[in-house]
Every structure is written in C-alpha cells, then in structure tokens.
Motif scaffolding. Structure first.
Motif, short mmCIF file in Angstrom:
data_model
loop_
_atom_site.label_atom_id
_atom_site.label_comp_id
_atom_site.label_asym_id
_atom_site.label_seq_id
_atom_site.Cartn_x
_atom_site.Cartn_y
_atom_site.Cartn_z
N VAL A 39 13.13 -4.76 9.74
CA VAL A 39 14.11 -5.07 10.78
C VAL A 39 14.62 -6.47 10.49
O VAL A 39 13.87 -7.45 10.58
N LEU A 40 15.88 -6.58 10.14
CA LEU A 40 16.43 -7.87 9.71
C LEU A 40 16.77 -8.77 10.88
O LEU A 40 16.72 -9.99 10.75
N GLY A 41 17.15 -8.21 11.98
CA GLY A 41 17.51 -9.04 13.12
C GLY A 41 18.44 -8.31 14.07
O GLY A 41 18.64 -7.09 13.97
N CYS A 42 19.02 -9.08 14.98
CA CYS A 42 19.92 -8.55 16.00
C CYS A 42 21.36 -8.87 15.64
O CYS A 42 21.71 -10.03 15.41
N VAL A 43 22.19 -7.84 15.59
CA VAL A 43 23.63 -8.02 15.32
C VAL A 43 24.39 -8.30 16.60
O VAL A 43 25.31 -9.11 16.64
N GLY A 44 24.02 -7.65 17.68
CA GLY A 44 24.70 -7.82 18.96
C GLY A 44 23.99 -7.05 20.03
O GLY A 44 22.93 -6.44 19.79
N GLN A 45 24.54 -7.05 21.22
CA GLN A 45 23.88 -6.40 22.33
C GLN A 45 24.87 -6.14 23.47
O GLN A 45 25.86 -6.84 23.64
N HIS A 46 24.59 -5.07 24.20
CA HIS A 46 25.17 -4.81 25.51
C HIS A 46 23.99 -4.95 26.48
O HIS A 46 23.19 -4.02 26.62
N LEU A 47 23.87 -6.09 27.09
CA LEU A 47 22.67 -6.42 27.83
C LEU A 47 22.39 -5.39 28.93
O LEU A 47 23.18 -5.20 29.85
N GLY A 48 21.24 -4.74 28.80
CA GLY A 48 20.79 -3.80 29.81
C GLY A 48 21.52 -2.48 29.84
O GLY A 48 21.27 -1.67 30.74
N GLU A 49 22.39 -2.20 28.91
CA GLU A 49 23.17 -0.96 28.91
C GLU A 49 22.89 -0.16 27.65
O GLU A 49 22.95 -0.71 26.54
N PRO A 50 22.59 1.12 27.77
CA PRO A 50 22.35 1.95 26.57
C PRO A 50 23.60 2.04 25.70
O PRO A 50 24.72 2.19 26.21
N ILE A 51 23.40 1.97 24.41
CA ILE A 51 24.52 2.04 23.46
C ILE A 51 24.79 3.50 23.13
O ILE A 51 23.88 4.25 22.77
N GLU A 52 26.03 3.89 23.26
CA GLU A 52 26.42 5.28 23.04
C GLU A 52 26.75 5.56 21.58
O GLU A 52 26.31 6.56 21.02
N GLN A 53 27.56 4.70 20.95
CA GLN A 53 28.00 4.99 19.59
C GLN A 53 28.37 3.71 18.86
O GLN A 53 28.77 2.71 19.49
N LEU A 54 28.25 3.76 17.55
CA LEU A 54 28.63 2.66 16.66
C LEU A 54 29.67 3.16 15.66
O LEU A 54 29.68 4.35 15.31
N ALA A 55 30.52 2.26 15.21
CA ALA A 55 31.53 2.59 14.19
C ALA A 55 31.75 1.36 13.34
O ALA A 55 31.76 0.23 13.84
N VAL A 56 31.93 1.56 12.05
CA VAL A 56 32.13 0.47 11.11
C VAL A 56 33.54 0.53 10.57
O VAL A 56 34.10 1.61 10.32
N ALA A 57 34.15 -0.65 10.40
CA ALA A 57 35.54 -0.75 9.95
C ALA A 57 35.60 -0.67 8.44
O ALA A 57 34.60 -0.87 7.74
N PRO A 58 36.78 -0.38 7.88
CA PRO A 58 36.92 -0.39 6.42
C PRO A 58 36.63 -1.78 5.86
O PRO A 58 37.01 -2.79 6.44
N GLY A 59 35.91 -1.81 4.76
CA GLY A 59 35.48 -3.08 4.20
C GLY A 59 34.11 -3.50 4.66
O GLY A 59 33.53 -4.46 4.14
N ARG A 60 33.55 -2.81 5.66
CA ARG A 60 32.20 -3.06 6.16
C ARG A 60 32.02 -4.49 6.65
O ARG A 60 30.93 -5.05 6.56
N GLN A 61 33.07 -5.09 7.22
CA GLN A 61 32.98 -6.45 7.74
C GLN A 61 32.84 -6.50 9.25
O GLN A 61 32.32 -7.47 9.79
N LEU A 62 33.32 -5.47 9.94
CA LEU A 62 33.30 -5.42 11.40
C LEU A 62 32.58 -4.18 11.87
O LEU A 62 32.69 -3.11 11.26
N LEU A 63 31.85 -4.34 12.96
CA LEU A 63 31.14 -3.24 13.60
C LEU A 63 31.61 -3.16 15.05
O LEU A 63 31.73 -4.19 15.72
N ALA A 64 31.89 -1.96 15.52
CA ALA A 64 32.28 -1.73 16.92
C ALA A 64 31.20 -0.94 17.62
O ALA A 64 30.55 -0.08 17.02
N SER A 65 31.00 -1.22 18.89
CA SER A 65 29.98 -0.53 19.68
C SER A 65 30.51 -0.29 21.08
O SER A 65 31.32 -1.05 21.60
N CYS A 66 30.04 0.80 21.70
CA CYS A 66 30.38 1.11 23.08
C CYS A 66 29.10 1.44 23.83
O CYS A 66 28.13 1.95 23.26
N ALA A 67 29.09 1.11 25.13
CA ALA A 67 27.91 1.31 25.96
C ALA A 67 28.36 1.66 27.37
O ALA A 67 29.56 1.87 27.62
N HIS A 68 27.41 1.68 28.29
CA HIS A 68 27.72 2.06 29.67
C HIS A 68 28.36 0.94 30.47
O HIS A 68 28.61 1.11 31.66
#
Length: 503
Positions: free
Chosen positions: A407-436
C-alpha cells in the motif's frame, strides 16, 4: 431678437430650376406658398417674415453650418431624373448657427439695440489635467487577474448522488450518471473556473448505474435500473439507440469491447454481448448466481471477464461466443476486476477488503491474495502496469502496488462517504472519483508513475497513517496531520508500506 430664436431650413430643389433658399420654421413659413424663402438684407429679425424668392445662383453662403436631414415635403415630378432616385435629391439642411458676417453686412439692429449677426459663442476654457508623473519604460500596467492553474480540476457538484462516472479516451470530458436517472457531460480543465456542463439527458426512468465511452469516443453507453440501455452521441447528447427491455433484471454494468460491440451485466447474474450493427445480442449466458459487479476485456477483445456477487470470476470467449469457465468462490463478493502485468495477471477486489490475484492461464483458483486495512474494495482502476488505485467503503482512495504487494499511500478521500466508482484520464495523470457526497473529485496521480517498489520493506508499526500521495490528500482521512509526520520518511515506496503482508 436673437438669431437663435429662429430656425431655418435650407431646401434643395428637386427640379433643378429655382435653386436653394432659406425658409424660417415659424408660423409664417408657408406664407409665400413655397419653401424657397429668406429674409432680405438688413431686414429686422423681429419683424414679420416677408418671403423673397432665392435664385439658383444665390447659394447658401459659406458661413452657414448645416446638417443634412430627410424632408418628406418635397416630391420629385414624374419623369424627372430625380424620380428614379427619390431619396437622392429629397434632402433638407437644418441650419444650426452662423459664423460672424464681417464681410457680408456687419451688424443688424433689432428690438431697439444692436445685435451681432451670428456672433460666435466663447469657447469654454479647458480644464487643466492633473499632473501624472511619467512611468519608467520597464514598468507596465498590471493586467487583469489571470486564472489560477491547479494541479487537478475543481470538484464538480451535483444535485443527486452520482453512481457512475467515465472519462473520455481522448478529450477532457466527464460523463456522470446519478440516482435520478440523469446523465451529464462535463468538460473539465485544470484552469480555475473552466469546468463546464455541455449537456444533460433524462431518458432513464430510474437510477443510472453505469456509463462508458466507446473506444473512438463518439458514443456514450448508459445502463439503468429500469432495465434499459441507451446509446447517446457525445457531441450533442442525442439518443441514437435504445434497448428498452434489454435484460429481465435491473442492469448494473456496461463495457464497450470495440466501436460496435459491448457487454452488459444485470442483477440476476446474466451477461449479454451486443452488436450495434445487428441491433441485437450475439451472446447470452447466465453462469453466475448473483449480480455482475464489474467486467474487463483483454487487449484483443477476445476474452471477457466478469466479477460477481457470488464470489466467482467468469470467463467468456467473445469471438467464439461461448462460456469458458468459472473460478472457485472467494470470501465475500467480488466487486471489481482489472488486468495487470501486461495482461498476465488479473486482480479482483472483494467486499472483505482483500485483493485476489489470478494468473491469466489459471482462472480456476486464485494464485495470491492481499489484505488491505480497509473495510472493502469497491472499485479499482489501473494507473501503471503494477499500480492500481482502490476505492473503499471508508471513503479513502489508496494506491496499491501489485507484486510486490504494497500500500503506497493515500491519493485522496471523500471523508466519511463510500466511493462508488473511479475513472482515469488519458495519459494516466488525473484520477476522478465519485461518492455519496454528490461530488466528483479529481486527483493528480502523476507522481505514481515514477515510484519504484522493491522487495525490501522497512519495518513499520501496523496501524500507522497512510502517506499522502497528492496535494489534496489528507493522510488516511482520519488524521489531517498524518502527511506532516511522514515528511521525515523517504519518498520511496519501500518505506511507505503500512499493509499486512501477503499470504
């Protein structure tokens, strides 16, 4: 009597016979029966107007200041040259003042006193401008405030909880589906204030559970709890194809295989492969007992992998249109599946917080497993050939290296909210996440591409905080100052392990 109390009108003859003249605009302007009127030289301006015809040679003197305005009174005769262009000669010149007539008659009396004919009004003295010291040549006026450039786009807020997101394979576009059945398309940018909603669609009657772009980026596939599949055009949001009753149960996931073929899975464990050119299915199977949570396909578009709530991994041959095999059941629901190590390894996340690893040629049983300090592994996306980002029920996005397992570390968080889905942008530089929390957040994961993980792992007390791997991450999400305490440790991934050892 002052000259300014009278108005005069210089009329142009449309017949070219009588010339120009001056006519007062008072109550006696039509006393002579025609518009070519003037005061005689030396006539008192206060006396009643006695019209005199003005000959063609006596043109208005140069000291009149005139403005051209249309005059509807004069109509050209039929057959005259002016009749062909009625608005060319039908003009009137409104005289607004006069200059001094020193050479044309001097002064005129009126009302018992002298009055300077057309005496010019004195010009107002210009106001003195305040003194401004000259600026040096190297100095320039400060321009407008430039937009701030961020390392990741701003968060996008929605009115309802977002279930699914997808990033365009070539352009900075985000598609999102919420629990109300609405689908949105946004353009995102790292420039502050540049996120824009392009269009929205409300064709689904119930919750939109998954969205995905086609490989060429021209179509957007959406599936819903109302058992329908929609294919939208990305540019205008137009509904191109609709399958109203695609499955007998509510749909849960969709995966494009190529520009025309895509796969869907429902809550009953059924899998279907569709061909848009035929408008129908080319493969239907139900080998798993619980819902299909996620799907993946190899680089050739031949083998389709499905993760199910019954803890099994299904394998289907799309080219031959048949079912291949089913893995042994694992502990908990399998919630996600990704391909790693150039397609030689398959990683599956589970609701128990464990990652199961399968060899490509051995799907029957898991070859390795890796337990995380997380309540569950709800979604995964590959960042590199060995590093994946994992979303969990505790709202923390972890970066995990596979083989060696760290486990390398924490990239980000939605504090106290379950994460529904992740998506990565072209080039693998940006990550998007959605939660409740009704937000879509972006994270800069460019630092993960340069991490080097070796087999040696520094001894570290279990239960310590996660290392923050992005500027927006706050450790494990529970301790805000966790990243400050980790500054003394080396930045290599070998020193940042806080997970249990692999079995």
């Amino acid at each position: 009597m002052r000259w300014g109390q009278y108005e005069a009108k210089l009329l142009t003859s449309v017949q070219g016979q009588q010339g120009d003249g001056i006519a007062p605009l008072g109550k006696d302007k039509d006393a002579a029966g025609g518009p070519w009127l003037r005061w005689g030289p030396g006539q008192d301006l206060g006396a009643p107007c006695q019209p005199q015809p003005l000959k063609g040679a006596e043109v208005a003197p140069s000291h009149w200041q005139c403005l051209v305005a249309p005059s509807p009174r004069i109509q050209p005769e039929r057959g005259s040259p002016a009749a062909a262009r009625p608005h060319a000669n039908e003009r009137a010149v409104l005289c607004q003042g006069a200059q001094r007539l020193r050479a044309a008659g001097g002064r005129h009396g009126g009302g018992g006193g002298e009055h300077a004919w057309g005496a010019a009004r004195p010009r107002p003295r210009p106001r003195p401008r305040p003194h401004r010291p000259a600026l040096p040549q190297e100095y320039s006026e400060p321009a407008g405030r430039e937009p701030r450039l961020r390392d990741a786009p701003e968060d996008i807020c929605f009115e309802a909880t977002v279930n699914a997101i997808a990033l365009h394979p070539a352009r900075p576009l985000l598609a999102a589906g919420d629990v109300d059945g609405d689908v949105y398309l946004y353009s995102y940018s790292c420039t502050e204030g540049e996120n824009r909603q392009l269009w929205s669609s409300g064709h689904h009657l119930k919750s939109c559970r998954d969205v995905a772009f086609s490989q060429d980026g021209q179509k957007l596939f959406t599936v819903s709890k109302d058992k329908s599949i929609h294919v939208l055009m990305v540019e205008e949001g137009r509904l191109e194809t609709r399958f109203p009753k695609a499955h007998s149960s509510a749909l849960n996931c969709v995966l494009p295989i190529d520009n025309y073929v895509f796969a869907t899975g429902d809550d009953g464990g059924a899998v279907k492969v569709w061909d848009l050119r035929k408008g129908d299915t080319i493969l239907e199977a139900r080998q798993q007992e619980e819902y299909i949570s996620a799907m993946a396909v190899d680089g050739n578009g031949k083998m389709l992998l499905t993760a199910s709530g019954d803890g099994t991994l299904g394998v289907f041959n799309v080219k031959r249109r048949r079912f291949e095999l089913l893995s042994e059941p694992q502990n908990g629901d399998l919630t996600s599946v990704v391909l790693l190590k150039r397609g030689k390894k398959v990683a599956c996340g589970s609701s128990e917080g464990t990652i199961y690893l399968f060899n490509w040629d051995g799907f029957g049983a898991a070859s390795d497993r890796f337990a995380l300090r997380a309540e569950s592994v709800d979604c995964m996306v590959p960042i590199t050939d060995s590093i994946i980002c994992v979303g969990s029920l505790d709202g923390v996005i972890r970066a995990v290296n596979i083989l060696p397992n760290r486990v390398l570390g924490c990239v980000g968080q939605h504090l106290g909210e379950p994460i529904e889905q992740l998506a990565v942008a072209p080039g693998r530089q940006l990550l998007a996440s959605c939660a409740h929390d009704q937000k879509v957040k972006f994270w800069n994961v460019s630092a993960l591409g340069g991490l080097v993980v070796d087999d040696y792992r520094k001894k570290k007390k279990k239960g310590g905080p996660l290392r923050a791997l992005s500027s927006k991450a706050v450790g494990s999400g529970e301790d805000f100052f966790a990243d400050l305490r980790d500054k003394a440790e080396p930045e290599t991934a070998a020193a940042g392990s806080d997970s249990d050892s692999s079995d």
